[in-house]
Write an enzyme that holds these catalytic residues in place. Structure first.
Site, mmCIF file in Angstrom:
data_model
loop_
_atom_site.group_PDB
_atom_site.id
_atom_site.type_symbol
_atom_site.label_atom_id
_atom_site.label_comp_id
_atom_site.label_asym_id
_atom_site.label_seq_id
_atom_site.Cartn_x
_atom_site.Cartn_y
_atom_site.Cartn_z
ATOM 1 N N CYS A 120 0.856 -1.188 0.000
ATOM 2 C CA CYS A 120 0.000 0.000 0.000
ATOM 3 C C CYS A 120 0.885 1.229 0.000
ATOM 4 O O CYS A 120 1.516 1.546 1.006
ATOM 5 C CB CYS A 120 -0.922 0.005 1.211
ATOM 6 S SG CYS A 120 -1.952 1.478 1.230
ATOM 7 N N GLY A 121 0.941 1.919 -1.138
ATOM 8 C CA GLY A 121 1.814 3.080 -1.262
ATOM 9 C C GLY A 121 1.397 4.252 -0.405
ATOM 10 O O GLY A 121 2.241 4.910 0.209
ATOM 11 N N HIS A 122 0.089 4.537 -0.345
ATOM 12 C CA HIS A 122 -0.337 5.680 0.472
ATOM 13 C C HIS A 122 -0.014 5.426 1.940
ATOM 14 O O HIS A 122 0.346 6.340 2.688
ATOM 15 C CB HIS A 122 -1.826 5.994 0.255
ATOM 16 C CG HIS A 122 -2.760 5.360 1.240
ATOM 17 N ND1 HIS A 122 -3.282 4.097 1.082
ATOM 18 C CD2 HIS A 122 -3.269 5.833 2.417
ATOM 19 C CE1 HIS A 122 -4.076 3.812 2.112
ATOM 20 N NE2 HIS A 122 -4.083 4.844 2.939
ATOM 21 N N ASP A 283 -10.147 3.949 -3.803
ATOM 22 C CA ASP A 283 -9.023 4.699 -3.254
ATOM 23 C C ASP A 283 -9.254 6.185 -3.505
ATOM 24 O O ASP A 283 -9.515 6.604 -4.630
ATOM 25 C CB ASP A 283 -7.724 4.245 -3.922
ATOM 26 C CG ASP A 283 -6.481 4.694 -3.168
ATOM 27 O OD1 ASP A 283 -6.547 5.701 -2.438
ATOM 28 O OD2 ASP A 283 -5.430 4.045 -3.328
ATOM 29 N N GLY A 288 -0.600 4.607 -4.541
ATOM 30 C CA GLY A 288 0.852 4.484 -4.645
ATOM 31 C C GLY A 288 1.330 3.234 -5.343
ATOM 32 O O GLY A 288 2.206 3.279 -6.213
ATOM 33 N N SER A 289 0.753 2.085 -4.982
ATOM 34 C CA SER A 289 1.158 0.841 -5.649
ATOM 35 C C SER A 289 0.649 0.816 -7.085
ATOM 36 O O SER A 289 1.265 0.192 -7.969
ATOM 37 C CB SER A 289 0.657 -0.376 -4.871
ATOM 38 O OG SER A 289 -0.746 -0.314 -4.685
#
Length: 368
Positions: A120-122, A283, A288-289
């Site tokens: 999870c990028g965020h 989202d 991010g991902s």
């Protein structure tokens, strides 16, 4: 806080009163609340059972993910589902010890409405700030500190502004190797016919398709229509294409579909997308991902070069991330890239959640 504690009706006033509950009969969970580009992150700084499981043996983070899902899922449901959470809530359990966090400043398990993700990028952007401010990094450096995180998909490094007292923005991270799993894949989507999709990996797998192919506009169509179409694509891809991950079959699943504006060729202008993941969860950030996987696809197709920065806009909030491929590498049989993603994460508060054992809805409820 003093005003809230001292408030209340009645002639006696509220001075000295403590807010209830005074003797919780069940679980008490403390969280730190953040958001990145509008996407919430409910951080659980410590879950005793996860720390104990991580410290009890040589358990990998993927194994710990399975263990927590099997034995502690009531925690996820209590914090992510209503009445404490909502359909768009997202969470992270911090693991700071044991084999799962070996070689890192912290490890993280990611929670969503339907279960547990692998990247999870965020959340990484937010956890970078949290790790510094919570003292999880032994010797932070100015003006920027590298924070080593272990995610279920592998090690990720966040780079966080640090002034000696508090963290700042923007935060950036370097991804696990990202790659194109399939390009120009024809998929039959019920209600839409043949749709051409790309599948990219950025710590988790996504299908990418221009909204135009589905008769929609990612910037102006109603969100419910975008969600319905994206979910149909996800369902169809799962049935018609088998994913493979070079290291673990636990990572070989399609997390969701990202609808785009189709602007994949390099441009200084932002490109807009919306990510619909898990069980129709949306989202609020540019994802991010998803940015990681989309950059990998664009690099694979020769549309961008190393260190060319692109901007990605969320169609839901208008928030922006940037992304660029910073290094070419190999990952199994795939030609891959390390991607740098940058965005802003902010604190929104802290919370103490309680669970009363006699509450018939104590572990939450979920409906669409």
């Amino acid at each position: 806080m003093a005003a809230a504690e001292g408030g209340g009706g009645g002639g006696g006033g509220g001075a000295g009163r403590r807010l209830p509950p005074h003797s919780p009969s069940g679980l008490v969970l403390q969280t730190v609340e953040m958001h990145t580009g509008g996407e919430p992150l409910r951080i659980i700084p410590r879950l005793e059972e996860a720390e104990e499981a991580s410290s009890s043996g040589a358990m990998s983070l993927l194994s710990l993910r399975r263990e927590v899902a099997a034995t502690q899922d009531h925690v996820r449901r209590a914090l992510v589902h209503e009445p404490r959470g909502h359909a768009g809530m997202y969470g992270a359990v911090v693991v700071a010890s044991g084999a799962a966090a070996a070689g890192a400043d912290l490890a993280a398990l990611f929670l969503h409405g339907a279960g547990y993700s692998t990247m999870c990028g965020h959340a990484v952007l937010a956890l970078g700030r949290f790790a510094l401010d919570y003292g999880l990094v032994v010797a932070p450096s100015c003006p920027e500190t590298a924070v080593r995180l272990r995610c279920p998909c592998g090690p990720v490094t966040a780079f966080v502004p640090w002034d000696g007292h508090r963290s700042g923005n923007p935060v950036r991270f370097h991804s696990v190797p990202a790659f194109a799993a399939a390009t120009d894949l024809a998929i039959n989507v019920p209600g839409h016919g043949k749709v051409v999709v790309d599948i990219g990996y950025g710590g988790t797998f996504y299908a990418f398709v221009s909204a135009e192919q589905l008769g929609l506009d990612v910037c102006s169509s109603k969100t419910r229509d975008l969600v319905s179409a994206a979910s149909a694509v996800t369902k169809a891809v799962k049935k018609q294409f088998k994913l493979h991950h070079p290291e673990s079959e636990d990572l070989a699943f399609l997390y969701g579909t990202i609808l785009t504006d189709g602007k994949d060729a390099f441009s200084e202008e932002p490109t807009t997308n919306i990510c619909v993941f898990a069980d129709k969860q949306v989202d609020r950030s540019p994802t991010g991902s998803g940015v990681t996987a989309r950059i990998a696809l664009q690099y694979h197709k020769g549309l961008i070069q190393l260190n060319q920065t692109r901007s990605f806009r969320s169609s839901t909030t208008g928030s922006l991330f940037t992304g660029k491929a910073v290094k070419a590498t190999k990952f199994g049989d795939y030609n891959a890239v390390i991607v740098e993603v940058s965005g802003e994460a902010f604190y929104t508060g802290t919370a103490t959640f309680t669970v009363e054992e006699e509450d018939p809805l104590k572990h939450g409820f979920f409906f669409k």
